[in-house]
Design a protein around this motif. Structure first.
Motif, PDB file in Angstrom:
ATOM      1  N   THR A   1      20.915 -24.281   6.110  1.00 34.25           N
ATOM      2  CA  THR A   1      21.269 -25.611   7.331  1.00 34.25           C
ATOM      3  C   THR A   1      22.596 -25.158   7.999  1.00 34.25           C
ATOM      4  O   THR A   1      23.511 -26.097   8.840  1.00 34.25           O
ATOM      5  N   LEU A   2      22.532 -24.815   6.869  1.00 30.35           N
ATOM      6  CA  LEU A   2      25.218 -24.428   7.037  1.00 30.35           C
ATOM      7  C   LEU A   2      25.042 -24.093   7.906  1.00 30.35           C
ATOM      8  O   LEU A   2      24.633 -23.222   8.686  1.00 30.35           O
ATOM      9  N   GLU A   3      26.350 -24.320   9.379  1.00 35.02           N
ATOM     10  CA  GLU A   3      26.987 -23.796  10.351  1.00 35.02           C
ATOM     11  C   GLU A   3      28.076 -23.477   9.897  1.00 35.02           C
ATOM     12  O   GLU A   3      28.803 -22.461  11.256  1.00 35.02           O
ATOM     13  N   ALA A   4      28.676 -23.722   9.064  1.00 37.66           N
ATOM     14  CA  ALA A   4      30.588 -23.953   9.009  1.00 37.66           C
ATOM     15  C   ALA A   4      30.349 -23.221   7.358  1.00 37.66           C
ATOM     16  O   ALA A   4      30.175 -24.333   6.699  1.00 37.66           O
TER      17      ALA A   4
ATOM     18  N   MET B   1      26.101 -25.317  -4.139  1.00 36.29           N
ATOM     19  CA  MET B   1      25.674 -25.879  -3.151  1.00 36.29           C
ATOM     20  C   MET B   1      25.841 -25.040  -2.088  1.00 36.29           C
ATOM     21  O   MET B   1      24.789 -25.371  -1.445  1.00 36.29           O
ATOM     22  N   LEU B   2      26.221 -24.012  -2.176  1.00 35.47           N
ATOM     23  CA  LEU B   2      25.253 -23.357  -1.187  1.00 35.47           C
ATOM     24  C   LEU B   2      24.397 -22.450  -0.421  1.00 35.47           C
ATOM     25  O   LEU B   2      23.552 -22.629   0.180  1.00 35.47           O
TER      26      LEU B   2
ATOM     27  N   GLY C   1      22.573 -14.449   4.190  1.00 32.09           N
ATOM     28  CA  GLY C   1      20.800 -15.078   4.732  1.00 32.09           C
ATOM     29  C   GLY C   1      20.801 -16.118   4.754  1.00 32.09           C
ATOM     30  O   GLY C   1      19.578 -17.227   4.517  1.00 32.09           O
ATOM     31  N   MET C   2      22.160 -16.810   5.429  1.00 32.29           N
ATOM     32  CA  MET C   2      22.108 -17.796   6.821  1.00 32.29           C
ATOM     33  C   MET C   2      21.670 -17.977   7.699  1.00 32.29           C
ATOM     34  O   MET C   2      22.780 -17.425   7.899  1.00 32.29           O
ATOM     35  N   PRO C   3      20.979 -18.569   7.917  1.00 34.64           N
ATOM     36  CA  PRO C   3      20.313 -18.583   9.930  1.00 34.64           C
ATOM     37  C   PRO C   3      20.940 -18.721  10.441  1.00 34.64           C
ATOM     38  O   PRO C   3      21.019 -18.108  11.629  1.00 34.64           O
ATOM     39  N   ASN C   4      21.549 -19.626  10.238  1.00 28.22           N
ATOM     40  CA  ASN C   4      22.809 -20.753  11.284  1.00 28.22           C
ATOM     41  C   ASN C   4      23.993 -20.649  11.283  1.00 28.22           C
ATOM     42  O   ASN C   4      24.390 -21.598  11.842  1.00 28.22           O
ATOM     43  N   LEU C   5      24.616 -19.867   9.914  1.00 27.48           N
ATOM     44  CA  LEU C   5      25.786 -19.719  10.128  1.00 27.48           C
ATOM     45  C   LEU C   5      26.488 -19.486  10.825  1.00 27.48           C
ATOM     46  O   LEU C   5      26.233 -17.923  11.382  1.00 27.48           O
ATOM     47  N   ARG C   6      27.760 -19.790  12.177  1.00 28.56           N
ATOM     48  CA  ARG C   6      28.344 -19.556  13.298  1.00 28.56           C
ATOM     49  C   ARG C   6      29.849 -19.580  12.189  1.00 28.56           C
ATOM     50  O   ARG C   6      30.567 -18.733  13.159  1.00 28.56           O
ATOM     51  N   GLN C   7      30.129 -20.284  11.105  1.00 33.86           N
ATOM     52  CA  GLN C   7      31.453 -19.692  11.216  1.00 33.86           C
ATOM     53  C   GLN C   7      32.113 -20.195   9.705  1.00 33.86           C
ATOM     54  O   GLN C   7      31.669 -20.567   9.338  1.00 33.86           O
ATOM     55  N   LEU C   8      32.638 -19.005   9.496  1.00 31.28           N
ATOM     56  CA  LEU C   8      33.343 -19.241   8.851  1.00 31.28           C
ATOM     57  C   LEU C   8      35.378 -18.500   8.403  1.00 31.28           C
ATOM     58  O   LEU C   8      35.793 -17.861   9.194  1.00 31.28           O
TER      59      LEU C   8
END
Length: 293
Positions: free
Chosen positions: A8-11, A1-2, A43-50
């Protein structure tokens, strides 16, 4: 899924009913970081929160330049055996200068003293790692510790403050008298700090926010740091049979309905950081000059 939603994933959260606790069935201690799902985050360009527990691959997350917010949960009972995971977390905090918000959450079995020692030592190491480069951009730091002894943690946090030049808000949730930390907060050690919140997991009659409001420790803190806003979880002795001397005074009874008691020292109509007031609901604000000492 990731992989399918990487663009597009941000969190992303690796904590939940399906991953708690993380044990050998999910991530064996000796698993290679290349097999960890964390590798996909880089490689996620929009990830902001983990949000994550200790897992293999944390070291690689530092390469995710868009990451701004990290919550790391450390469970001593589950994860203390994996030094490799710990080293990855330490390296992440040493090198992820893009972070703006960090939440360190520590869990341990209150009936096992050894777990408390593990938590305190590792928490000390993580705070030291965050401050080690002097280039941290963290603006909000939340340290949450359930059940351990915290003298070492608060001492390390106080020592780390001068190396956290961007820190504007500090939140502490632990069962410990904060006096040691308060004495170390000055405009020199924490020049950007504008907001301090103090909570306690085990609120009892021994922790009285009303007494703290009238204390010399708070008066001294506000005198040294006139731009600081201090919020404390509101627990008053008035809720218990044996009231302290301060709670026997007929003052500040109107704050009983609030969750937090806030104190400030700046002129009432000239707040240099109004967001410190606006961001907190159910907080009763009191000017330090309106408090009897």
């Amino acid at each position: 899924m990731l992989a399918g939603h990487a663009a597009t994933l941000e969190a992303v959260s690796f904590i939940g009913a399906d991953l708690s606790p993380i044990d050998a069935a999910f991530f064996p201690i000796d698993v290679d970081a290349a097999l960890s799902p964390l590798r996909l985050l880089v490689g996620m360009p929009n990830l902001r929160q983990l949000t994550s527990r200790l897992m293999p691959g944390l070291r690689e997350v530092a390469a995710c330049k868009s990451l701004r917010s990290l919550k790391l949960t450390v469970d001593a009972e589950v994860e203390s055996v994996s030094q490799e995971h710990e080293h990855g977390a330490l390296e992440l905090l040493r090198s992820a200068h893009q972070l703006r918000s960090l939440h360190l959450h520590f869990l341990h079995d209150v009936d096992v003293d050894e777990d408390g020692d593990i938590i305190e030592i590792f928490a000390d190491d993580l705070i030291g790692a965050l401050a080690s480069s002097g280039r941290s951009q963290v603006e909000v730091l939340f340290i949450e510790v359930e059940g351990a002894s915290h003298d070492l943690i608060l001492g390390q946090l106080g020592s780390a403050l001068p190396s956290l030049p961007s820190l504007r808000r500090l939140e502490i949730n632990m069962d410990q008298d904060p006096d040691m930390l308060l004495r170390l907060i000055t405009p020199v050690t924490a020049p950007s700090l504008r907001s301090l919140q103090i909570r306690a997991f085990e609120a009892t009659h021994d922790i009285c926010a009303h007494a703290f409001l009238h204390s010399e420790e708070l008066e001294s803190l506000m005198s040294r740091n006139p731009l600081l806003h201090v919020e404390q979880q509101y627990v008053s002795c008035r809720a218990f049979r044996n009231m302290c001397d301060v709670c026997k005074l007929s003052c500040h009874k109107d704050v009983d309905e609030f969750e937090l008691l806030g104190t400030f020292a700046h002129p009432k109509d000239e707040c240099p950081s109004p967001e410190a007031h606006a961001a907190i609901e159910r907080c009763c604000w009191v000017h330090i000059n309106d408090v009897q000492h």
